[in-house]
Design a protein around this motif. Structure first.
Motif, PDB file in Angstrom:
ATOM      1  N   ALA A 266      41.003  24.395  42.073  1.00 23.36           N
ATOM      2  CA  ALA A 266      40.645  23.589  43.241  1.00 23.36           C
ATOM      3  C   ALA A 266      41.876  23.279  44.093  1.00 23.36           C
ATOM      4  O   ALA A 266      41.822  23.313  45.338  1.00 23.36           O
ATOM      5  CB  ALA A 266      39.973  22.297  42.787  1.00 23.36           C
ATOM      6  N   GLU A 267      42.998  22.991  43.445  1.00 23.84           N
ATOM      7  CA  GLU A 267      44.218  22.664  44.193  1.00 23.84           C
ATOM      8  C   GLU A 267      44.740  23.870  44.968  1.00 23.84           C
ATOM      9  O   GLU A 267      45.255  23.726  46.088  1.00 23.84           O
ATOM     10  CB  GLU A 267      45.277  22.137  43.229  1.00 23.84           C
ATOM     11  N   GLU A 268      44.615  25.065  44.419  1.00 27.91           N
ATOM     12  CA  GLU A 268      45.039  26.272  45.136  1.00 27.91           C
ATOM     13  C   GLU A 268      44.189  26.486  46.381  1.00 27.91           C
ATOM     14  O   GLU A 268      44.699  26.856  47.442  1.00 27.91           O
ATOM     15  CB  GLU A 268      44.957  27.493  44.224  1.00 27.91           C
TER      16      GLU A 268
ATOM     17  N   THR B 109      44.373  31.501  37.889  1.00 23.23           N
ATOM     18  CA  THR B 109      44.298  30.432  36.892  1.00 23.23           C
ATOM     19  C   THR B 109      42.877  30.254  36.360  1.00 23.23           C
ATOM     20  O   THR B 109      41.894  30.483  37.066  1.00 23.23           O
ATOM     21  CB  THR B 109      44.779  29.090  37.495  1.00 23.23           C
ATOM     22  N   ALA B 110      42.794  29.845  35.087  1.00 25.82           N
ATOM     23  CA  ALA B 110      41.495  29.558  34.471  1.00 25.82           C
ATOM     24  C   ALA B 110      41.247  28.058  34.378  1.00 25.82           C
ATOM     25  O   ALA B 110      40.214  27.631  33.865  1.00 25.82           O
ATOM     26  CB  ALA B 110      41.430  30.174  33.072  1.00 25.82           C
TER      27      ALA B 110
ATOM     28  N   LYS C 151      33.078  31.435  31.242  1.00 27.07           N
ATOM     29  CA  LYS C 151      34.275  31.513  32.080  1.00 27.07           C
ATOM     30  C   LYS C 151      33.981  31.630  33.572  1.00 27.07           C
ATOM     31  O   LYS C 151      34.904  31.836  34.367  1.00 27.07           O
ATOM     32  CB  LYS C 151      35.184  32.677  31.643  1.00 27.07           C
ATOM     33  N   ASP C 152      32.719  31.503  33.999  1.00 25.10           N
ATOM     34  CA  ASP C 152      32.410  31.538  35.432  1.00 25.10           C
ATOM     35  C   ASP C 152      32.915  30.269  36.100  1.00 25.10           C
ATOM     36  O   ASP C 152      32.896  29.178  35.513  1.00 25.10           O
ATOM     37  CB  ASP C 152      30.907  31.672  35.657  1.00 25.10           C
ATOM     38  N   MET C 153      33.366  30.438  37.361  1.00 20.90           N
ATOM     39  CA  MET C 153      33.831  29.312  38.169  1.00 20.90           C
ATOM     40  C   MET C 153      32.873  29.117  39.342  1.00 20.90           C
ATOM     41  O   MET C 153      32.593  30.056  40.090  1.00 20.90           O
ATOM     42  CB  MET C 153      35.242  29.573  38.705  1.00 20.90           C
TER      43      MET C 153
END
Length: 759
Positions: A730-732, A723-724, A694-696
């Motif tokens: 990316a959009e945020e 968000t996950a 779950k790392d971004m």
């Protein structure tokens, strides 16, 4: 062979088969076999206009009554009509429909039998017939659809035994003027099987066929002779076919004359057995080889496996030798590099050139270069330094004490300017040549390393697993996935590989992956599918699935007023279970920046796919782009995630910071080094981080990062995102970056977000 003759022979063969199956029975009461075979043949793509007439003629030959003829017509109509309806609708008939059509087709037989009160006979007739149909489907799909090239699975062998028992049952009921076709066919089968199969397959088959003779009337008359024939054949099995034939005939004589197993026996009764031996003697060896391949349930491929490992060892040695060749070529190219002189050497060389050209014939030569030699040399070196830095010198740069006593001042200025310009051109040429040589040397070194790695990988012996191969074929057969061959082996201590040959329509079925994973004891994933050598079949390669996988999201926005973005990105799955994510930001925006960054990304992508390491890739790309001399530079931001270990390599050249968002914190991966293409020799900044479930991972261009003001501010905003979904993530970020500039993009903006997850 003429096609009409082939059709006629096919019709005759089907007629004989249906005739024997219609004679076969359970205790001479229930005759359930012929209709199931007819349905299975039609399902196996046999021509309906041949199968159905053959069935009608055969059943009418065994039961030429009104009830029998009507029952046969109804059975044929109830499978032929749906078949042609499916053809007109251009839809394939489904397997689950077959028992429905088969049961409906027995309506007339059930009605006639039920009127006599034999309900149990009706139920057994239909039930056993449907079961027999499924047995026929198994064996017909194996032989008719796949052909004789591939071995049968255990399930198909069982189905074949069931079909064989029914045919033997029919043979036992067919006696042509005292001549026993049973004693002609059974010995021939036993001879062929014993000759083509190892072990005691023939006695086992003899027992199965003996049991088939019990189905019809419960008489065990032929069980013992069949088994004795098989034992004699097996005991005298050699390459010379005559010996098992003689042994079988002797066993028949012992059964008839010594043990008196038959009710009555004369030498004429041994004629069928003798004829079967004669037929066996003239069967072509090629046909027997095909039967051997078909019936071998555990094909011994030890020779093939040894050849594979031997070839791998030979290939490993050759790759190792090639690696040494490229390593030597790398060394040779590096020795060819001339390199420019240092500044003092340049000054000394030009001083000697000027002194010899301008001062040699001057009357003041001895005064300047002997009496004041040190002062003169120092003055000349200062003038040369000025010319190197400014491009040229003028009269204003000449010291007053020199102009007062030197009559060749103008010639001196001209000579210094000419020589320094020539040296600069020469130096630039040498630098370009040296850079090209270094580029070639780097490529040779990289190729040497790749070949050395391949040699080490190929040198490992492949450990094949025959037990798992058989289990995979059998379990896939139960799931209606026809697997004609399977190879399972260990590539290394962590990776198991499986290569399956299946029907093209089965290649994408989830059940295939589930079965292979279950039998291999680890999660397997398909990674390659390509056509097999036979039409309709494909090869599916699977391997141990890595611990992690990645998905990504991308959000981009061009610089306001610019039609083309200078940012480019790449996402590639690499060999060795690695994922590469790259972001390149060309200096400025527009077409020139886009072309530069696109070239850089394309080069990096192809270098990584070829297997080069980070240092050689970036060094080579930098030198290639530096050769263009167009003063358009690019920043490089690369993240390579090892999907097995979870280690992520961040490689940066002039790129902004990256971020790794975990469940409870956000780590900053700082940038550094100059952009690519600025200098010939650059060193990329590389960081390693361990990422997990779950790392971004966030990579972005400076158009995004500059909008936040600082790394800490960017980090704090990332921690607020809930968000996950990496695309929404990316959009945020892009929306927040645009909002920070009132919706105006002061530079090209690109945000690449990668999510690491476990399946």
């Amino acid at each position: 062979m003429n096609k009409y003759l082939r059709y006629f022979l096919t019709l005759v063969f089907f007629f004989v088969t249906f005739y024997l199956l219609d004679l076969a029975s359970l205790q001479v009461t229930i005759f359930p076999f012929a209709f199931g075979c007819m349905v299975a043949l039609i399902w196996s793509n046999q021509k309906v206009w041949i199968v159905c007439p053959a069935y009608l003629f055969a059943t009418m030959a065994t039961n030429f009554t009104f009830e029998g003829i009507l029952s046969s017509f109804v059975a044929v109509l109830m499978i032929a009509v749906p078949y042609y309806v499916h053809v007109l609708l251009k839809k394939n008939m489904r397997r689950w429909e077959l028992p429905i059509y088969a049961v409906i087709g027995q309506t007339a037989y059930v009605v006639f039998t039920a009127l006599s009160g034999a309900w149990l006979v009706c139920i057994l007739h239909v039930g056993v017939g449907v079961l027999f149909m499924y047995a026929c489907l198994q064996i017909f799909e194996a032989i008719i659809v796949r052909g004789f090239t591939y071995k049968l699975t255990s399930g198909e062998l069982i189905a074949g035994a069931f079909v064989l028992m029914a045919i033997v049952d029919g043979l036992a009921s067919f006696d042509f003027f005292g001549f026993s076709f049973l004693k002609l066919i059974v010995p021939l089968i036993l001879l062929c099987v014993s000759h083509t199969c190892k072990g005691f397959i023939a006695p086992l088959l003899a027992g199965i066929m003996g049991f088939g003779t019990l189905l019809g009337n419960g008489n065990p008359l032929y069980v013992a002779p069949f088994i004795l024939w098989a034992l004699a054949i097996t005991a005298f099995r050699t390459k010379q076919r005559i010996f098992p034939v003689l042994a079988m005939f002797a066993a028949e004589a012992v059964c008839g004359f010594y043990f008196s197993l038959y009710y009555s026996y004369t030498w004429l009764d041994a004629l069928p057995v003798l004829l079967s031996g004669a037929v066996f003697m003239v069967i072509p060896a090629k046909l027997l080889d095909q039967i051997s391949t078909l019936l071998s349930s555990s094909a011994d491929r030890l020779g093939m496996k040894n050849i594979v490992n031997r070839n791998r060892q030979v290939l490993s040695r050759r790759l190792g030798n090639l690696s040494e060749v490229f390593c030597e070529m790398d060394s040779v190219f590096r020795k060819l590099i001339k390199q420019n002189m240092n500044s003092q050497q340049v000054k000394d060389m030009l001083f000697e050139e000027i002194r010899g050209e301008i001062c040699k014939g001057c009357p003041e030569y001895k005064h300047c270069h002997r009496t004041f030699s040190n002062e003169s040399k120092k003055m000349f070196e200062e003038l040369i330094q000025i010319a190197m830095e400014k491009g040229k010198i003028t009269l204003l740069d000449i010291p007053s004490y020199l102009t007062s006593r030197c009559a060749k001042t103008n010639s001196l200025i001209s000579a210094i300017n000419t020589l320094t310009a020539q040296y600069k051109n020469y130096s630039s040429l040498v630098e370009s040549v040296d850079s090209s040589k270094l580029l070639v040397a780097d490529q040779l070194s990289g190729i040497s390393q790749i070949l050395k790695g391949l040699a080490g990988e190929v040198d490992l012996l492949v450990s094949f697993d025959s037990v798992r191969e058989g289990k995979i074929i059998d379990e896939l057969a139960y799931a209606n996935i026809i697997c004609t061959d399977a190879v399972v082996y260990e590539r290394d201590a962590r990776t198991m590989m499986a290569s399956l040959i299946v029907r093209s329509e089965d290649a994408d079925r989830e059940k295939l992956r589930q079965v292979v994973s279950k039998i291999c004891g680890q999660r397997m994933m398909p990674y390659e599918t390509y056509p097999a050598s036979r039409a309709g079949l494909v090869t599916v390669n699977l391997k141990t699935a890595p611990r992690y996988d990645c998905v990504f999201g991308l959000a981009c926005h061009n610089k306001s007023g610019s039609a083309v973005s200078g940012d480019c990105h790449s996402v590639q799955r690499l060999d060795g279970d690695r994922f590469m994510f790259a972001l390149c930001d060309g200096m400025g925006s527009g077409e020139a920046a886009n072309q530069k960054s696109d070239t850089a990304v394309s080069l990096i992508e192809n270098f990584y796919k070829a297997g080069f390491d980070n240092e050689i890739i970036l060094s080579s790309v930098n030198r290639l782009l530096n050769l263009e001399k167009n003063d358009v530079f690019s920043t490089i931001d690369i993240c390579v995630v090892d999907l097995r270990s979870g280690i992520a390599d961040f490689v940066k050249m002039g790129a902004t910071s990256s971020y790794v968002r975990t469940t409870d914190e956000c780590k900053i991966v700082t940038g550094g080094a100059l952009p690519i293409g600025v200098l010939n020799d650059v060193s990329a900044l590389t960081n390693k981080l361990v990422v997990g479930e779950k790392d971004m991972i966030v990579l972005c261009s400076d158009g995004i990062s500059d909008s936040f003001g600082s790394d800490e501010a960017f980090k704090e905003f990332i921690l607020t995102i809930k968000t996950a979904n990496p695309q929404e993530f990316a959009e945020e970020i892009l929306s927040r970056a645009l909002a920070g500039n009132n919706g105006y993009a002061v530079d090209d903006m690109t945000c690449l977000v990668v999510k690491v997850f476990q399946e």
